[in-house]
Design an enzyme around this catalytic site. Structure first.
Site, PDB file in Angstrom:
ATOM      1  N   ASP A  73       0.835  -1.203   0.000  1.00 16.59           N
ATOM      2  CA  ASP A  73       0.000   0.000   0.000  1.00 16.59           C
ATOM      3  C   ASP A  73       0.867   1.248   0.000  1.00 16.59           C
ATOM      4  OD1 ASP A  73       0.746  -0.788   2.685  1.00 16.59           O
ATOM      5  OD2 ASP A  73      -0.656   0.707   3.459  1.00 16.59           O
ATOM      6  N   GLU A 138      -0.006  -0.902   5.934  1.00 11.65           N
ATOM      7  CA  GLU A 138       1.101  -0.332   6.720  1.00 11.65           C
ATOM      8  C   GLU A 138       0.959   1.174   6.854  1.00 11.65           C
ATOM      9  OE1 GLU A 138       5.005   1.305   7.847  1.00 11.65           O
ATOM     10  OE2 GLU A 138       3.839   1.741   6.046  1.00 11.65           O
TER      11      GLU A 138
END
Length: 380
Positions: A73, A138
């Site tokens: 991400d 994250e």
């Protein structure tokens, strides 16, 4: 590293950047990677929790276990017009690869994949287990990502010995810094209740701002510690204070204070919570505090992982790396409590989360060899 591997890491990094995987959307990155690793002989397990994708890919079944840890991400790009080129169209110019996630951390993830493919091809019967753990959570709340996977691993009794995180850790040149630990993070939302009223009649009200300020001053003045080995001293910062209706003739009925502690291994989050509550106790406030434990600190002592990382980075950078515990947090904070020694090694971090994020193409091409050498030192 062969010319094929060099070209491969650039092509894979471009492919990953082209997928707009803004947290928690993986946008197909992990499926692409799993397909490649399965072809290389890895067993791949997809762990999806809520809207978050996690990938656990392993080669081998015994210990010791070396895991490469990363995330697919990225943070939002912000206004597209502020970028010199589309943040999700990988663009090469002046020896740099531009795009959201180029440095944080799709470049490292691509390098992990290429290094792992080469490692198992050259060492098909290697001792131990080499693994890749990826998440799409994250950069966000980090609830259903590695934190949740760590709970699964703990329940399974999954062994983890060494963890290499690909966070962009270098400062000026690739390999000039080796992250050997991180501070813990503890956040608080404190609500102090008073009684709303007219400013002309303070005897009929209780001003929560006036009541809380001495306690907050006491909290801010606390000396927590003098540091721990290579860790800086524990720090508390008030990040927001909010009260009032917007009118200057109304005593507010409630005050909200946000603060954060970044702490070293002298403390646990639980100990810090108790200490803060003791600071507030003499002031007899009507208050409530919501605590969020973002992660405990971790520190990797001297041992095989730290020695191997130091040697490999020295060869890359031409000088021994700075060994640091600074910076914010990373997902390694969830892996370290499982018993793994953790380090962070990645490209230069100067452009991360910024407009025109980029990675040096030369550094990107060097990363697979760096990660390959670490795996070979530890497992082969």
């Amino acid at each position: 590293m062969s010319n094929r591997s060099v070209n491969d890491v650039l092509a894979l990094a471009r492919d990953l950047i082209a997928r707009p995987s803004v947290t928690p959307d993986d946008a197909g990155c992990q499926a692409l990677i799993a397909g490649r690793l399965e072809h290389a002989g890895f067993a791949c397990e997809h762990l999806r929790f809520g809207s978050v994708d996690n990938l656990w890919a392993t080669h081998g079944t015994e210990g010791p276990v070396l895991v490469f840890l990363g995330h697919t991400d990225v943070v939002p790009p912000g206004p597209r017009e502020a970028w010199s080129s589309d943040p999700f169209v990988p663009t090469e110019r002046d020896g740099l690869l531009f795009g959201r996630g180029a440095a944080d951390m799709k470049g490292s993830v691509a390098a992990f994949v290429v290094a792992l493919e080469r490692f198992v091809a050259e060492h098909p019967d290697h001792p131990g287990t080499v693994a890749l753990l990826l998440t799409s959570d994250e950069e966000g709340d980090a609830i259903d990502g590695v934190r949740r996977v760590a709970e699964v691993f703990r329940a399974r009794g999954q062994r983890l010995d060494w963890c290499i995180t690909g966070e962009p850790s270098s400062k000026e040149k690739l390999g000039d810094l080796l992250r050997v630990g991180r501070r813990g993070t503890l956040s608080a939302t404190m609500t102090v209740r008073g009684i709303q009223g007219h400013v002309a009649y303070p005897d009929k009200a209780r001003n929560p701002i006036h009541l809380a300020l001495p306690a907050l001053a006491d909290l801010v003045a606390q000396h927590w510690d003098a540091g721990y080995e290579t860790f800086p001293p524990t720090s508390l910062q008030v990040s927001n204070i909010h009260a009032g209706t917007g009118a200057n003739n109304v005593i507010p009925g409630e005050l909200q204070v946000l603060f954060n502690l970044r702490f070293n291994p002298h403390w646990t989050a639980e100990e810090l919570e108790r200490t803060c509550e003791k600071v507030f106790a003499p002031y007899q406030l009507d208050y409530a505090t919501h605590w969020h434990r973002g992660g405990e600190p971790f520190h990797t002592p001297e041992g095989p992982l730290r020695e191997a990382a130091r040697d490999v980075l020295t060869a890359i950078a031409g000088a021994p790396p700075e060994e640091s515990t600074g910076g914010g947090t990373s997902d390694a904070r969830f892996i370290a409590p499982l018993g793994a020694q953790c380090v962070e090694i990645g490209p230069v971090n100067a452009s991360i989360h910024k407009v025109d994020e980029h990675v040096s193409i030369a550094d990107l091409e060097a990363l697979p060899g760096l990660y390959f050498d670490l795996a070979r030192r530890l497992l082969a």
